[in-house]
Design a protein around this motif. Sequence first.
Motif, PDB file in Angstrom:
ATOM      1  N   THR A 137       0.831  -1.194   0.000  1.00 54.01           N
ATOM      2  CA  THR A 137       0.000   0.000   0.000  1.00 54.01           C
ATOM      3  C   THR A 137       0.874   1.255   0.000  1.00 54.01           C
ATOM      4  OG1 THR A 137      -0.154   0.016   2.419  1.00 54.01           O
ATOM      5  CG2 THR A 137      -1.843  -1.193   1.204  1.00 54.01           C
ATOM      6  N   LEU A 168       3.720   2.294   2.368  1.00 55.16           N
ATOM      7  CA  LEU A 168       3.210   2.012   3.708  1.00 55.16           C
ATOM      8  C   LEU A 168       3.273   0.508   3.973  1.00 55.16           C
ATOM      9  CD1 LEU A 168       0.233   4.550   3.563  1.00 55.16           C
ATOM     10  CD2 LEU A 168       2.516   4.898   4.526  1.00 55.16           C
ATOM     11  N   ASP A 169       2.237  -0.069   4.542  1.00 56.72           N
ATOM     12  CA  ASP A 169       2.271  -1.479   4.930  1.00 56.72           C
ATOM     13  C   ASP A 169       2.038  -2.404   3.740  1.00 56.72           C
ATOM     14  OD1 ASP A 169       2.616  -0.754   7.629  1.00 56.72           O
ATOM     15  OD2 ASP A 169       0.459  -0.429   7.842  1.00 56.72           O
ATOM     16  N   SER A 220      -4.872   2.262   4.652  1.00 61.02           N
ATOM     17  CA  SER A 220      -3.516   2.751   4.922  1.00 61.02           C
ATOM     18  C   SER A 220      -3.439   4.267   4.774  1.00 61.02           C
ATOM     19  CB  SER A 220      -2.512   2.081   3.976  1.00 61.02           C
ATOM     20  OG  SER A 220      -2.447   0.691   4.226  1.00 61.02           O
ATOM     21  N   TYR A 277      -2.509   6.742   7.754  1.00 57.82           N
ATOM     22  CA  TYR A 277      -1.356   7.630   7.554  1.00 57.82           C
ATOM     23  C   TYR A 277      -1.711   9.067   7.925  1.00 57.82           C
ATOM     24  CZ  TYR A 277       2.248  10.248   4.990  1.00 57.82           C
ATOM     25  OH  TYR A 277       3.266  11.121   4.639  1.00 57.82           O
TER      26      TYR A 277
END
Length: 297
Positions: free
Chosen positions: A127, A134-135, A187, A191
Amino acid sequence: MEQAKTAQDGETKRGVLAHLEGLEAQMNRPCKRYEELQRAQAEESAPRTRIHKPQHLRGKLRVELKQQQVRGKVFSANVASDPTVEIGEQEVLERKQESMKAILQAYHFTGLSGKLTSRGVCICISTAFEGNLLDSYFVDLVIQKPLWIHHHSIPVFIPLEKIAAKYLQTDIQHFLFSLCECLNAYSGRKYQADRLQSDFATFLTGPLQRNSLCNLLSFTYKVDLTGQSSFCARLLYEDLTATLPTDITVTYQESEALSALWEEQRVSHEGLFRTKPLHHVFASFAREEALGLSLAS
């Protein structure tokens, strides 16, 4: 006497020949005019012929395409109605594997990758938000009949089972696309909330409250660092594939009636939360604060 007769006969012959040549020329004139007319008509119709030729070809191709489609439908109907025509289960699974390979190649640059396993395929979904990686999450699929998920790292609050029930057996590409949308949106919301807590904590007058899916946020904030005016915000993200809230409520913390200036500011804040990511809104508050301090000094 004989010479005069011979000369007369020669003149007679030349006269006859001349007369015949004249008749021949008269007969040839209509033929020449007809040939010239045909040549002119041909030259005139040449552009039309060049235009009509591709049109005719296109029409012919359309007819052939329709005929092929009809033949294909008839063939499919015959296969469906004929119990002796069967596609082996192994062949179906091989086709699904090839389809999965093509999907993984197509999504390689959109954060989705994977590799084939002994059971099927393991898919990794990375993501990102605003260019920040991100993750990452994975889904291990077993390619059998029916397809099923062996194990995964998708958070429990992501509606994986609902998405799988809707698309996994019928449209694997749509299944992956929907799952990517939900994970990227989650995500992105997370964030923004993390940025608000880490970068703009001085604007918050209390804790940021959020649920696990980060689709419901509530917080109290001040628009100037003196803390004389505070607002309460509640942001609801009804669309789980969205990174901007769909329902925004901003209220003034004090109980007395708002002045026209504060009401205008409250409405302005609602518009900002609706159109900009959360940390961008507070970045604009920080710029306004810095501008106010510089003017005051």
